[in-house]
Design a protein around this motif. Structure first.
Motif, PDB file in Angstrom:
ATOM      1  N   ASN A 185       1.507 -10.828  -3.590  1.00  0.00           N
ATOM      2  CA  ASN A 185       0.400 -11.256  -2.736  1.00  0.00           C
ATOM      3  C   ASN A 185      -0.594 -12.180  -3.438  1.00  0.00           C
ATOM      4  N   ILE A 186      -1.671 -12.486  -2.739  1.00  0.00           N
ATOM      5  CA  ILE A 186      -2.652 -13.441  -3.254  1.00  0.00           C
ATOM      6  C   ILE A 186      -3.381 -12.915  -4.487  1.00  0.00           C
ATOM      7  N   ARG A 187      -3.527 -11.591  -4.600  1.00  0.00           N
ATOM      8  CA  ARG A 187      -4.161 -11.017  -5.801  1.00  0.00           C
ATOM      9  C   ARG A 187      -3.256 -11.214  -7.017  1.00  0.00           C
ATOM     10  N   LEU A 218       0.847  -1.191   0.000  1.00  0.00           N
ATOM     11  CA  LEU A 218       0.000   0.000   0.000  1.00  0.00           C
ATOM     12  C   LEU A 218       0.885   1.244   0.000  1.00  0.00           C
ATOM     13  N   THR A 219       0.483   2.235  -0.778  1.00  0.00           N
ATOM     14  CA  THR A 219       1.242   3.476  -0.869  1.00  0.00           C
ATOM     15  C   THR A 219       0.275   4.661  -0.761  1.00  0.00           C
ATOM     16  N   LYS A 220       0.803   5.860  -0.898  1.00  0.00           N
ATOM     17  CA  LYS A 220      -0.049   7.048  -0.841  1.00  0.00           C
ATOM     18  C   LYS A 220      -1.062   7.072  -1.975  1.00  0.00           C
ATOM     19  N   SER A 221      -0.691   6.492  -3.122  1.00  0.00           N
ATOM     20  CA  SER A 221      -1.599   6.501  -4.274  1.00  0.00           C
ATOM     21  C   SER A 221      -2.457   5.240  -4.368  1.00  0.00           C
ATOM     22  N   VAL A 222      -1.993   4.140  -3.767  1.00  0.00           N
ATOM     23  CA  VAL A 222      -2.761   2.884  -3.769  1.00  0.00           C
ATOM     24  C   VAL A 222      -3.146   2.585  -2.329  1.00  0.00           C
ATOM     25  N   LYS A 223      -4.402   2.817  -2.009  1.00  0.00           N
ATOM     26  CA  LYS A 223      -4.862   2.757  -0.621  1.00  0.00           C
ATOM     27  C   LYS A 223      -5.326   1.364  -0.195  1.00  0.00           C
ATOM     28  N   LYS A 224      -5.722   0.517  -1.162  1.00  0.00           N
ATOM     29  CA  LYS A 224      -6.205  -0.816  -0.804  1.00  0.00           C
ATOM     30  C   LYS A 224      -6.076  -1.762  -1.995  1.00  0.00           C
ATOM     31  N   LEU A 235       8.866   3.073  -4.293  1.00  0.00           N
ATOM     32  CA  LEU A 235       7.469   2.959  -3.847  1.00  0.00           C
ATOM     33  C   LEU A 235       7.195   3.805  -2.612  1.00  0.00           C
ATOM     34  N   ASP A 236       8.276   4.248  -1.957  1.00  0.00           N
ATOM     35  CA  ASP A 236       8.159   4.882  -0.643  1.00  0.00           C
ATOM     36  C   ASP A 236       7.530   3.891   0.323  1.00  0.00           C
ATOM     37  N   GLY A 237       8.001   2.644   0.219  1.00  0.00           N
ATOM     38  CA  GLY A 237       7.410   1.589   1.044  1.00  0.00           C
ATOM     39  C   GLY A 237       8.414   0.840   1.883  1.00  0.00           C
ATOM     40  N   GLU A 238       9.531   1.521   2.275  1.00  0.00           N
ATOM     41  CA  GLU A 238      10.567   0.832   3.040  1.00  0.00           C
ATOM     42  C   GLU A 238      10.059   0.310   4.385  1.00  0.00           C
ATOM     43  N   LEU A 267      -0.068  -5.272 -10.951  1.00  0.00           N
ATOM     44  CA  LEU A 267      -0.640  -4.598 -12.121  1.00  0.00           C
ATOM     45  C   LEU A 267      -0.819  -3.105 -11.881  1.00  0.00           C
ATOM     46  N   MET A 268      -1.090  -2.717 -10.643  1.00  0.00           N
ATOM     47  CA  MET A 268      -1.308  -1.301 -10.324  1.00  0.00           C
ATOM     48  C   MET A 268      -0.022  -0.480 -10.421  1.00  0.00           C
ATOM     49  N   PHE A 269       1.125  -1.157 -10.340  1.00  0.00           N
ATOM     50  CA  PHE A 269       2.410  -0.454 -10.358  1.00  0.00           C
ATOM     51  C   PHE A 269       3.205  -0.752 -11.625  1.00  0.00           C
ATOM     52  N   ALA A 270       2.519  -1.255 -12.651  1.00  0.00           N
ATOM     53  CA  ALA A 270       3.211  -1.719 -13.861  1.00  0.00           C
ATOM     54  C   ALA A 270       4.068  -0.632 -14.492  1.00  0.00           C
ATOM     55  N   GLN A 271       3.517   0.565 -14.694  1.00  0.00           N
ATOM     56  CA  GLN A 271       4.281   1.627 -15.342  1.00  0.00           C
ATOM     57  C   GLN A 271       5.423   2.110 -14.456  1.00  0.00           C
ATOM     58  N   GLU A 272       5.166   2.232 -13.156  1.00  0.00           N
ATOM     59  CA  GLU A 272       6.230   2.641 -12.232  1.00  0.00           C
ATOM     60  C   GLU A 272       7.378   1.639 -12.259  1.00  0.00           C
ATOM     61  N   PHE A 273       7.041   0.332 -12.351  1.00  0.00           N
ATOM     62  CA  PHE A 273       8.087  -0.693 -12.374  1.00  0.00           C
ATOM     63  C   PHE A 273       8.890  -0.628 -13.669  1.00  0.00           C
ATOM     64  N   ARG A 274       8.202  -0.433 -14.792  1.00  0.00           N
ATOM     65  CA  ARG A 274       8.921  -0.302 -16.067  1.00  0.00           C
ATOM     66  C   ARG A 274       9.897   0.875 -16.007  1.00  0.00           C
ATOM     67  N   ASP A 275       9.419   2.009 -15.529  1.00  0.00           N
ATOM     68  CA  ASP A 275      10.271   3.200 -15.432  1.00  0.00           C
ATOM     69  C   ASP A 275      11.474   2.934 -14.525  1.00  0.00           C
ATOM     70  N   PHE A 276      11.232   2.204 -13.446  1.00  0.00           N
ATOM     71  CA  PHE A 276      12.293   1.855 -12.503  1.00  0.00           C
ATOM     72  C   PHE A 276      13.354   0.993 -13.183  1.00  0.00           C
ATOM     73  N   VAL A 277      12.913   0.004 -13.957  1.00  0.00           N
ATOM     74  CA  VAL A 277      13.840  -0.890 -14.667  1.00  0.00           C
ATOM     75  C   VAL A 277      14.697  -0.099 -15.654  1.00  0.00           C
ATOM     76  N   PHE A 278      14.061   0.770 -16.432  1.00  0.00           N
ATOM     77  CA  PHE A 278      14.807   1.562 -17.416  1.00  0.00           C
ATOM     78  C   PHE A 278      15.775   2.522 -16.734  1.00  0.00           C
ATOM     79  N   LYS A 279      15.343   3.101 -15.642  1.00  0.00           N
ATOM     80  CA  LYS A 279      16.178   4.059 -14.903  1.00  0.00           C
ATOM     81  C   LYS A 279      17.475   3.411 -14.433  1.00  0.00           C
ATOM     82  N   HIS A 280      17.388   2.140 -14.030  1.00  0.00           N
ATOM     83  CA  HIS A 280      18.559   1.435 -13.488  1.00  0.00           C
ATOM     84  C   HIS A 280      19.205   0.498 -14.510  1.00  0.00           C
TER      85      HIS A 280
END
Length: 385
Positions: A133-135, A86-92, A123-126, A97-110
């Motif tokens: 997860n199960i979903r 859960l993050t500030k933008s994903v509350k529940k 993710l700001d999820g340290e 799948l909800m972070f697909a674009q963020e993950f792609r950008d992360f991969v390219f960045k590194h």
């Protein structure tokens, strides 16, 4: 991602290509990665090669529509799963799948050299226990029952599968054992001991060895044209097979410098406290300020710092053996290490190492981090007494 752009042992690339050519590719593979390796890039390169419309004997064509989609990590038959929370933008009801674009950008960045602590920082999820997860598992099962978009392989890549939530893992067992035709599962992790044996038993092991010094030095010279041969090799030796570490050493990374400064302050304070020096010399308040700063940055940073302390303690021990040439450390680290040479011996290091490992365990179990670091300080001081 083309095979030629993946930084791994050339023999491993050829081994994987041979399995494809001989139709011996296992439907479920476990990539046992090393820190700082190009394991995720290798998984993408294999997926792209299997889906390429005009592959050569050695690589994908890089030009067909399928390859162009893989270049953007956007092929409809490529499914990526990774730790999320859960993050500030994903509350529940978070899922990959909800972070697909963020993950792609992360991969390219590194440049595909991706590590879990960097992803959690993104993710700001340290401070949260990010999991697959199960979903995510339900999504995999549902997708596997659907025909592939392009009529070829469907590829499922689970990055850091050691964070596959144990209550969710059984949901995948039947799918891993009896997947639909032309399904490929690639599970990636550096920590096989944290993965359920029932998951591992359904996969074929692919060991990705640490990068050789020559490979790291060559890649450094490619990425940083101004670097000379000797410097590149020196950095490669220090990196211990971890290309991410090599880049940080080259950049004199501020995080590394910060950890070194905190370690130096902490251990000097511990030595002074054990020797019953005056409070002004011990500087306990300054150490607590540094601990508070580390705690604020989250659990992954806390683990990273304790890991750094363990490394430095081992190096102090090696310095005491009078074989300074075998110590792998930067010049700045060596300057700090030499101040403790002769002050800390084998008995001290043994006790301190045990206490650091306990601290890592309790941090991972969501203990009170401020108390854990305070306890570690006094236990290490007691070892010196």
């Amino acid at each position: 991602m083309l095979f030629k752009d993946v930084l791994v042992d050339p023999q491993l690339k050829q081994q994987i290509l041979n399995q494809v050519h001989e139709h011996r590719i296992s439907h479920a593979q476990f990539f046992l990665a090393q820190s700082g390796s190009h394991a995720f890039a290798l998984a993408i390169a294999l997926a792209q090669y299997l889906c390429c419309e005009h592959p050569s004997d050695e690589d994908s064509c890089g030009e067909c529509p399928s390859c162009k989609q893989f270049e953007k990590l956007a092929h409809p038959d490529l499914h990526l799963y990774f730790p999320n929370c859960l993050t500030k933008s994903v509350k529940k009801d978070n899922e990959s799948l909800m972070f697909a674009q963020e993950f792609r950008d992360f991969v390219f960045k590194h440049n595909y050299f991706i590590e879990i602590q960097d992803w959690l920082a993104e993710l700001d999820g340290e401070n949260k226990q990010a999991t697959i997860n199960i979903r995510d598992c339900s999504h995999i099962v549902n997708q596997n029952s659907i025909r592939s978009y392009a009529g070829g392989y469907k590829i499922y890549i689970l990055w850091n599968v050691d964070r596959l939530y144990h209550a969710a893992a059984p949901k995948l067992l039947k799918t891993l054992e009896e997947p639909e035709n032309k399904s490929l599962f690639i599970l990636i992790s550096e920590k096989p001991d944290l993965i359920l044996s029932t998951i591992l038993s359904r996969t074929q092991l692919v060991k990705i060895p640490r990068l050789s010094n020559d490979l790291i030095a060559a890649q450094l010279k490619h990425d940083f044209p101004d670097i000379d041969d000797k410097t590149a090799m020196d950095i490669a030796i220090l990196s211990e097979g971890d290309y991410n570490k090599a880049v940080k050493v080259h950049a004199d990374d501020s995080d590394q410098k910060s950890m070194l400064n905190t370690f130096s302050l902490m251990l000097n304070s511990i030595v002074s406290f054990a020797q019953q020096q005056p409070p002004a010399v011990v500087k306990y308040a300054e150490v607590q300020e540094e601990f508070a700063h580390i705690v604020d940055q989250g659990r992954e940073t806390q683990k990273q710092f304790v890991g750094f302390v363990l490394k430095m303690l081992r190096n102090i021990l090696m310095l005491n053996t009078k074989h300074e040439n075998i110590v792998k450390a930067t010049e700045a680290e060596m300057n700090v290490l030499r101040t403790f040479k002769g002050v800390i011996n084998l008995k001290h290091v043994s006790i301190m190492t045990e206490e650091c490992n306990k601290a890592l365990y309790h941090i991972g179990r969501n203990g009170n981090s401020a108390l854990i670091f305070t306890d570690l300080y006094f236990k290490m001081a007691a070892a010196l007494k």
